[in-house]
Design an enzyme around this catalytic site. Structure first.
Site, PDB file in Angstrom:
ATOM      1  N   GLU A 188      -0.083   2.716  -5.038  1.00  0.00           N
ATOM      2  CA  GLU A 188      -1.313   2.437  -3.973  1.00  0.00           C
ATOM      3  C   GLU A 188      -2.229   3.560  -3.557  1.00  0.00           C
ATOM      4  OE1 GLU A 188       1.145  -1.055  -1.523  1.00  0.00           O
ATOM      5  OE2 GLU A 188       0.995   0.782  -0.625  1.00  0.00           O
TER       6      GLU A 188
ATOM      7  N   GLU B 133       5.236  -5.596  -5.478  1.00  0.00           N
ATOM      8  CA  GLU B 133       6.000  -5.546  -4.212  1.00  0.00           C
ATOM      9  C   GLU B 133       5.437  -6.819  -3.594  1.00  0.00           C
ATOM     10  OE1 GLU B 133       4.942  -2.423  -1.800  1.00  0.00           O
ATOM     11  OE2 GLU B 133       5.220  -0.846  -3.267  1.00  0.00           O
TER      12      GLU B 133
END
Length: 666
Positions: free
Chosen positions: A151, A306
């Site tokens: 991320e 995720e």
């Protein structure tokens, strides 16, 4: 490049062997496999355990974890663990700590994403740990792919303004412009006596007494995005030497995030991955929008690396996730192009900053609700044929640099490029019309209609491509705030929209209005009375006018508009709507221009229906609409195809959290 084929979507999980005793790993792997999990992602935050001291590598624990999961028939995606350098490295190299562009203050370690991508020591150390783990497990038979870092940009602005960034930015500018005369011209530096005579004079946009040059700000956003693209590229180059071409490389992107140009970040990846957290979403349409954006970044299937499994840890309260919701979220992601969905995480953790984050299993290691829903999804998928998404009839363009340009604009801080694109998408989603999200330079062949939200930056090549699309029969809808800024973020000296757009659209912009927000109280309904500009209520009335082309509606048809409005001056276009209030009453608000076999539409205002009714009817997308509605909520219908080309419809009722998945046509 060879990518492992997947006949059916797969389910996975983020697993952290470093958080649990080794004696627990076999039990976890068994429980996960019983739930239908066949992929586990590992290692993205384990740099300290892999390299506890400089150059001292401890890999035996990961060797054991890989063996355990291989025995359980769960394949593994390994991550490069560069998101959080370990404390020993921070002490040795405190210069890696970012300097925030919003505050000018240096961050501190102890959390994550505190490192600057342009610090040489960090780059060297990152390459070192990536080389070490790639050599160790690059050819491991149970490792099917790699995730780069984790991320980029999470938790904070991606724009560091440290001394290393300043030097790198100056070099970036020199490479882009070649000489200072070109840079000074592109930036308009004569304003406020800022003409540069040496590259070292160029500043970074740290907090200052007044606003920075908007041209510098836009280029700094480009530079900051490029910094992470290059950081990722260096890791990919290291990995590829060790892992060969049989294993994929990906990175997990974030929702509603525009600090990095994801089209550029995606370019070097085999496919993109995405972290699908639904808290903060306005509803299932916004979830679908972000999923379709991920598919559009490379025009291919993606992974959800995720997936929210239940309540999250970063909210001030812990709202429940109703039974059946995770199952529907999973199927929605797959229907929009996810090749795999990995739940985050395997078990609610009892250490660190995420102790309130749900997992497939509870804190005590017993199955939580998500375990049962994952098992149900696995059973659902086993009954379903392999399906894929065909090209949609409609394309929606999305551009990160247009977003940055409008974000930097001081005129109307309420303006949101993301929200505009989302509202266009939502109007199509509500009619269950499939949408592909594409870049500005996409091949538009095969699309019946294309929507372009606020293409602020002038690009003549893009305009020429759009003209070619319209000439052969395409329908192009261009929204307000189009073609008014040069690539250097200076205002055009040509009539707007510039760069060939005015000729394609058959209009120029005579005047524009930035509308202030609506006061919370004391406002009469704009449907009751026409308003003068001085009322400053921020919501006005647009009236639809009939015209000779046969697209007209009764003069009494009205719609509200807000945020932004432009008075259009046709050169060859026909008027479709007019304003009904203010000194610009009767000014033209939307137009159509017939070019070749197609038509180019201009929408000059942000309406409560962002695609005006008149244009919606003219586009004639009825054969793609599914207008069914459930009494308790909106029905989402997704059309997929099986291997024989038969259409299969998946029907989601998001309020009831039900899914109808019929057999494909025979």
């Amino acid at each position: 490049m060879t990518i492992l084929p997947l006949e059916h979507p797969r389910l996975g999980v983020a697993y952290y062997p470093e958080h649990w005793p080794e004696s627990r790993w076999p039990q976890d792997a068994t429980l996960l496999r019983e739930a239908g999990i066949t992929v586990a992602r590992m290692m993205e935050f384990a740099w300290d355990k892999l390299e506890p001291r400089p150059g001292e590598y401890h890999f035996e624990w990961m060797d054991q974890a890989l063996e355990v999961f291989q025995k359980a028939d769960i394949q593994v995606v390994l991550c490069t663990p560069t998101a959080v350098p370990p404390p020993w490295f921070v002490v040795e190299h405190p210069e890696l700590l970012r300097v925030d562009d919003r505050t000018g203050q240096r961050t501190v370690a102890g959390s994550r994403r505190f490192a600057c991508a342009n610090v040489p020591a960090y780059q060297e150390a990152a390459n070192g740990i990536v080389t070490a783990v790639a050599k160790q497990w690059g050819q491991h038979k149970n490792v099917i792919g790699w995730q780069i870092d984790n991320e980029f940009g999470c938790h904070s602005s991606t724009r560091c303004v440290c001394d290393y960034c300043r030097a790198a930015f100056q070099q970036w500018c020199e490479q882009k412009y070649g000489n200072l005369d070109a840079l000074n011209a592109a930036w308009g530096t004569q304003f406020w006596s800022a003409t540069y005579t040496d590259w070292t004079q160029i500043p970074v946009p740290a907090p200052s007494t007044a606003a920075h040059n908007p041209s510098l700000l836009l280029d700094y956003r480009r530079f900051s995005s490029d910094s992470w693209v290059n950081f990722q590229r260096r890791q990919i180059e290291v990995l590829r030497r060790e892992i060969g071409s049989e294993r994929f490389i990906t990175h997990n992107l974030m929702l509603k995030f525009t600090d990095i140009d994801y089209f550029e970040l995606a370019r070097d990846l085999d496919f993109v991955s995405y972290d699908n957290y639904l808290h903060g979403m306005s509803g299932p349409a916004e979830a679908a929008f972000n999923l379709d954006l991920m598919r559009g970044l490379k025009n291919r299937a993606f992974w959800v690396m995720e997936q929210q499994p239940g309540p999250l840890d970063w909210t001030p309260f812990n709202p429940p996730v109703p039974p059946g919701q995770v199952r529907i979220w999973t199927h929605q992601a797959i229907a929009h192009g996810a090749e795999a969905v990995c739940y985050f995480r395997e078990r609610a953790v009892n250490i660190g900053q995420e102790q309130y984050h749900a997992g497939i299993m509870k804190h005590d290691g017993t199955p939580d609700r998500c375990w049962y829903e994952a098992k149900q999804v696995s059973e659902d998928l086993a009954k379903r044929p392999a399906l894929h998404r065909p090209q949609a009839p409609v394309a929606l363009m999305f551009d990160y640099q247009d977003s940055w340009t409008l974000e930097l604009d001081p005129q109307n801080r309420e303006f949101s490029y993301y929200r505009l694109a989302l509202e266009i998408y939502e109007q199509l989603w509500e009619a269950n019309i499939p949408v592909d999200i594409v870049p500005r330079d996409a091949d538009l062949g095969g699309y019946e209609a294309v929507f372009v939200p606020s293409p602020a930056l002038i690009n003549e090549k893009h305009t020429a491509s759009w003209r070619s699309y319209v000439e052969v029969g395409g329908r192009l809808v261009v929204m307000f705030r189009a073609g008014f800024k040069n690539q250097g973020n200076t205002w055009t000296d040509q009539p707007m929209p510039a760069g060939g757009l005015s000729d394609l659209l058959g209009v120029t912009v005579d005047e524009f209005i930035s509308i202030p927000p609506i006061p919370a109280v004391g406002m009469r309904s704009p449907r009751e009375t026409a308003m003068d500009w001085n009322d400053e209520r921020g919501m006005h009335v647009a009236e639809v006018a009939s015209n000779s082309s046969g697209f007209g509606l009764p003069m009494s048809t009205r719609s509200r508009y807000n945020t932004w409005a432009e008075i259009l001056k046709p050169t060859s276009a026909e008027a479709l709507t007019r304003y009904a209030d203010g000194y610009y009453k009767d000014g033209i608000a939307a137009t159509v221009n017939h070019v070749g076999k197609g038509a180019a539409y201009t929408v000059g205002y942000w309406g409560d229906s962002v695609i005006p009714r008149l244009i919606w009817q003219a586009l004639d997308l009825k054969r793609h609409e599914i207008a069914e509605r459930d009494s308790n909520g909106t029905l989402e219908v997704v059309r997929l195809q099986d291997e024989a080309g038969n259409t299969v419809e998946l029907r989601f009722n998001h309020n009831r959290r039900t899914l109808v998945m019929p057999e494909p046509a025979r």
